[in-house]
Design a protein around this motif. Structure first.
Motif, short mmCIF file in Angstrom:
data_model
loop_
_atom_site.label_atom_id
_atom_site.label_comp_id
_atom_site.label_asym_id
_atom_site.label_seq_id
_atom_site.Cartn_x
_atom_site.Cartn_y
_atom_site.Cartn_z
N ALA A 193 6.41 -0.95 7.18
CA ALA A 193 7.58 -1.67 6.68
C ALA A 193 8.12 -2.65 7.71
CB ALA A 193 8.68 -0.67 6.29
N MET A 194 7.96 -2.33 8.99
CA MET A 194 8.49 -3.21 10.04
C MET A 194 7.68 -4.50 10.18
SD MET A 194 11.18 -1.84 11.29
CE MET A 194 11.44 -2.53 12.92
N ALA A 195 6.59 -4.62 9.42
CA ALA A 195 5.85 -5.89 9.42
C ALA A 195 6.74 -7.03 8.97
CB ALA A 195 4.62 -5.78 8.52
N MET A 196 7.73 -6.73 8.12
CA MET A 196 8.62 -7.80 7.66
C MET A 196 9.46 -8.32 8.81
SD MET A 196 11.49 -5.78 5.40
CE MET A 196 12.44 -4.40 6.06
N GLY A 251 -3.14 -8.07 10.82
CA GLY A 251 -4.12 -7.58 11.76
C GLY A 251 -3.48 -6.88 12.95
N GLY A 252 -2.38 -7.46 13.46
CA GLY A 252 -1.67 -6.82 14.56
C GLY A 252 -1.10 -5.48 14.15
N LEU A 253 -0.59 -5.39 12.93
CA LEU A 253 -0.03 -4.13 12.44
C LEU A 253 -1.11 -3.06 12.34
CD1 LEU A 253 2.18 -2.38 11.07
CD2 LEU A 253 1.39 -3.33 8.91
N ILE A 254 -2.27 -3.41 11.79
CA ILE A 254 -3.35 -2.43 11.67
C ILE A 254 -3.78 -1.93 13.04
CG2 ILE A 254 -5.76 -2.16 10.97
CD1 ILE A 254 -5.14 -4.10 8.66
#
Length: 282
Positions: A72-75, A114-117
């Motif tokens: 969720a913090m990807a936003m 990609g960074g999140l993964i």
């Protein structure tokens, strides 16, 4: 290839380049490891703490919840990047090229996703060695984790683009952190939500963090762990419904807000923001 197709392809390439650079830059590399390592420390400290008479350790319940929280913090990451690059003129340069904004957004989606993964992998792989009781031996668990993550990104990244268009400078992003931290606190990430007051449970269920954490728990926890959830159910249909609403909302608002923001960008505005930033530094 059409001009739009060329721009989208360039955006994809740009996103991959930015992702690769983030693992060779000291500051970005620190950001990739800081939060996963911090969460691993918290997970280690809570690995032997039981939740009531449920028979489950808080560390076991927390690991998939933290995965959902980070998704969720990807936003927030999207919002911060858009605001920062609006301030330094990157968005203005994208606007000046044919279909440049479309290519720019594709690049951001690729680099942020990609960074999140990568961040999730940095947390998850050691986490599996720290806490027991996770159902990681079935293909169904990993398939559920994958589609929940994909749905979460589709639901949150457009909202992040909207937020990044609203804030005019990076310092204003600090205003966003307090409500986000409050949302995390009541979403059952670090402690089962059923132990919180009922009114906070209703508020938490309006936002993506709770549902993403619930989806990750449904993927990685045994079926018996559902006893600590609201209604003793994983409620996957409701999760799809709520995240679907956020997806539609983001996809409707993001193009409108981004077009409006792009129209208002000019060289004089960028120079003015840069001058204000230099004055703060000075």
């Amino acid at each position: 290839m059409s001009p739009l197709g060329t721009a989208l392809r360039a955006g994809w390439s740009r996103g991959l380049i930015e992702l690769r650079q983030s693992f060779t830059n000291g500051g970005d590399l620190f950001n990739h490891f800081f939060w996963p390592v911090l969460m691993l420390i918290v997970l280690f400290l809570m690995r032997d703490v039981s939740f009531g008479s449920s028979g489950f350790e808080l560390g076991t319940l927390m690991l998939p919840s933290v995965l959902g929280m980070n998704a969720a913090m990807a936003m927030i990451a999207m919002s911060q990047l858009l605001t920062a690059e609006r301030e330094d003129g990157t968005l203005l340069r994208a606007k000046a090229t044919p279909h440049g904004m479309a290519g720019y957004l594709v690049g951001k989606i690729v680099s942020v996703s990609g960074g999140l993964i990568a961040d999730l992998a940095i947390f998850l792989i050691p986490g599996l060695l720290i806490v027991p009781g996770l159902t990681i031996g079935s293909a169904e668990a990993w398939l559920t984790l994958a589609w929940v993550l994909a749905l979460g990104l589709v639901a949150t990244l457009p909202i992040g683009a909207v937020l990044g268009s609203v804030f005019t400078n990076a310092r204003a992003q600090g205003l966003l952190l307090l409500p986000v931290l409050g949302m995390i606190a009541i979403s059952g990430v670090f402690y089962p939500i059923t132990s919180l007051p009922e009114w906070t449970q209703w508020i938490a269920q309006l936002f993506p963090v709770y549902w993403l954490a619930l989806g990750m728990r449904s993927a990685l926890l045994p079926e018996s762990a559902v006893a600590v959830e609201i209604g003793e159910s994983w409620r996957q249909a409701e999760m799809i419904g709520v995240l679907g609403v956020w997806t539609v909302l983001g996809l409707l608002l993001a193009p409108i807000v981004l077009r409006r923001m792009a129209r208002r960008e000019s060289g004089s505005r960028v120079a003015e923001r840069r001058e204000r930033a230099l004055q703060r530094i000075g």
